[in-house]
Write a protein that holds these residues in place. Structure first.
Motif, PDB file in Angstrom:
ATOM      1  N   VAL A  69       0.835  -1.201   0.000  1.00 24.60           N
ATOM      2  CA  VAL A  69       0.000   0.000   0.000  1.00 24.60           C
ATOM      3  C   VAL A  69       0.871   1.253   0.000  1.00 24.60           C
ATOM      4  CG1 VAL A  69      -1.559   1.369   1.438  1.00 24.60           C
ATOM      5  CG2 VAL A  69      -2.043  -1.036   1.035  1.00 24.60           C
ATOM      6  N   VAL A  70       1.901   1.254   0.835  1.00 24.94           N
ATOM      7  CA  VAL A  70       2.789   2.417   0.893  1.00 24.94           C
ATOM      8  C   VAL A  70       3.529   2.591  -0.429  1.00 24.94           C
ATOM      9  CG1 VAL A  70       4.691   3.502   2.134  1.00 24.94           C
ATOM     10  CG2 VAL A  70       3.027   2.128   3.378  1.00 24.94           C
ATOM     11  N   PRO A 113       3.630   4.198  -9.640  1.00 26.58           N
ATOM     12  CA  PRO A 113       2.434   3.813 -10.401  1.00 26.58           C
ATOM     13  C   PRO A 113       2.240   2.306 -10.416  1.00 26.58           C
ATOM     14  CG  PRO A 113       4.231   4.381 -11.881  1.00 26.58           C
ATOM     15  CD  PRO A 113       4.702   4.720 -10.504  1.00 26.58           C
ATOM     16  N   LEU A 114       1.032   1.876 -10.767  1.00 29.08           N
ATOM     17  CA  LEU A 114       0.720   0.451 -10.826  1.00 29.08           C
ATOM     18  C   LEU A 114       1.652  -0.298 -11.753  1.00 29.08           C
ATOM     19  CD1 LEU A 114      -3.195   0.497 -10.955  1.00 29.08           C
ATOM     20  CD2 LEU A 114      -1.801  -0.565  -9.180  1.00 29.08           C
ATOM     21  N   THR A 115       2.043   0.330 -12.883  1.00 32.90           N
ATOM     22  CA  THR A 115       2.885  -0.355 -13.861  1.00 32.90           C
ATOM     23  C   THR A 115       4.293  -0.602 -13.338  1.00 32.90           C
ATOM     24  OG1 THR A 115       3.235   1.843 -14.816  1.00 32.90           O
ATOM     25  CG2 THR A 115       1.656   0.402 -15.933  1.00 32.90           C
ATOM     26  N   THR A 170      -6.945   0.013  -3.590  1.00 38.41           N
ATOM     27  CA  THR A 170      -6.180   0.482  -2.439  1.00 38.41           C
ATOM     28  C   THR A 170      -5.515   1.817  -2.732  1.00 38.41           C
ATOM     29  OG1 THR A 170      -5.778  -1.772  -1.666  1.00 38.41           O
ATOM     30  CG2 THR A 170      -4.275  -0.076  -0.883  1.00 38.41           C
ATOM     31  N   GLN A 171      -5.036   1.964  -3.961  1.00 42.06           N
ATOM     32  CA  GLN A 171      -4.390   3.215  -4.330  1.00 42.06           C
ATOM     33  C   GLN A 171      -5.352   4.400  -4.181  1.00 42.06           C
ATOM     34  OE1 GLN A 171      -2.986   3.728  -8.457  1.00 42.06           O
ATOM     35  NE2 GLN A 171      -0.946   4.005  -7.584  1.00 42.06           N
ATOM     36  N   VAL A 189      -4.472   7.472  -1.530  1.00 39.31           N
ATOM     37  CA  VAL A 189      -4.384   8.875  -1.925  1.00 39.31           C
ATOM     38  C   VAL A 189      -5.382   9.715  -1.141  1.00 39.31           C
ATOM     39  CG1 VAL A 189      -4.723  10.480  -3.840  1.00 39.31           C
ATOM     40  CG2 VAL A 189      -3.458   8.365  -4.196  1.00 39.31           C
ATOM     41  N   ALA A 190      -6.591   9.165  -0.903  1.00 37.40           N
ATOM     42  CA  ALA A 190      -7.591   9.897  -0.124  1.00 37.40           C
ATOM     43  C   ALA A 190      -7.134  10.079   1.320  1.00 37.40           C
ATOM     44  CB  ALA A 190      -8.927   9.155  -0.169  1.00 37.40           C
TER      45      ALA A 190
END
Length: 298
Positions: free
Chosen positions: A61-62, A68-70, A171-172, A176-177
């Motif tokens: 998560v961190v 980025p996901l990639t 989760t991302q 961010v929220a």
């Protein structure tokens, strides 16, 4: 340290935690083959594997906050690389030449993918509508893979990888929220996405436990490939993430993906990475038919 470099380090630590959890789950599945969920919940070894998975998830998560996901998701393939020596050590054997070769191919492929996927910290995440749409589509696909039928181990492994990949994308959004100064963490939409994360994470964990009943190598290889594939599809198709280097970068990424896939296939040739070899079963003598004229005792 750059944001991408920090994401890579956190992803490496996450992969080690996930590898330890996978080996623990496979050994537990070997002992409790065919057992139900209630017996799993009563096992201390199961909760150890849950704690290891949770540690890997927190690190993951961190990492998603900074990369980025990639970038983050392909590094999940290192879970299989780390699981090989861990499992061999617990099984009391040496790592085979095929496993070392698979490790080398996987690492080379990941290096090529990282060169093309490295970019700035993510500035786009799934909105609530997008999150619900992605979660619904993934649930349909996971349900189709998890249905009863032939080769349930590999299908459940694929479903587990997809659940984990989708969970990472969701989760991302929550991460961010949580760090946003606008104070939207406790909004109804964000809480709803967080609940979806919990559902996909729990489902992926239970599906992987079922998949490991047939061994660790092949199911973990399928999880390793399907997880980043699902997340990368979301990152590129929905979030607008792009590979670096134009056409040359795309060719390098394809080459890296092929190398990593071949490495994972090599690693999966050991059907039970963490399970010690069982002794051969004694042969059952085949009764001979009575000779003509010979009386068979009653």
């Amino acid at each position: 340290m750059s944001a991408t470099a920090l994401a890579v380090v956190l992803s490496l630590l996450s992969a080690v935690a996930y590898a330890a959890a996978a080996v623990a789950q496979e050994r537990l599945a070997a002992r409790l083959s065919g057992s139900g969920v209630l017996r799993l919940l009563g096992s201390a070894a199961w909760w150890v594997s849950v704690a290891l998975n949770a540690s890997g998830a927190v690190l993951h998560v961190v990492a998603l906050k900074y990369g980025p996901l990639t970038v983050v998701q392909p590094l999940g393939a290192l879970t299989l690389v780390a699981a090989v020596p861990m499992g061999a050590r617990l099984a009391g054997r040496r790592v085979s030449a095929v496993e070392w070769r698979g490790t080398a191919f996987t690492l080379a492929g990941l290096a090529a993918l990282l060169v093309t996927a490295s970019g700035p910290a993510p500035d786009e995440v799934l909105g609530v509508t997008e999150a619900v749409a992605v979660a619904g589509s993934a649930a349909v696909l996971i349900g189709a893979l998890a249905r009863p039928g032939t080769r349930p181990g590999l299908r459940h492994a694929g479903a587990s990888g997809i659940a984990s990949g989708v969970g990472s994308a969701l989760t991302q959004t929550v991460t961010v929220a949580a760090t946003d100064a606008t104070g939207q963490l406790l909004s109804v939409q964000v809480v709803g996405v967080a609940l979806l994360v919990a559902v996909f994470a729990s489902g992926g964990l239970l599906l992987s436990q079922t998949a490991y009943r047939g061994g660790l190598g092949a199911p973990l290889a399928v999880v390793t490939l399907s997880n980043p594939l699902a997340a990368s599809v979301i990152g590129i198709c929905v979030l607008g993430e792009r590979l670096q280097g134009g056409t040359a970068g795309v060719l390098l990424a394809v080459t890296g993906a092929l190398l990593a896939s071949w490495g994972v296939v090599q690693l999966s040739r050991t059907p039970s990475v963490g399970r010690p070899a069982l002794p051969p079963e004694p042969e059952t003598p085949v009764p001979r038919p009575p000779r003509p004229g010979h009386l068979t005792p009653l």
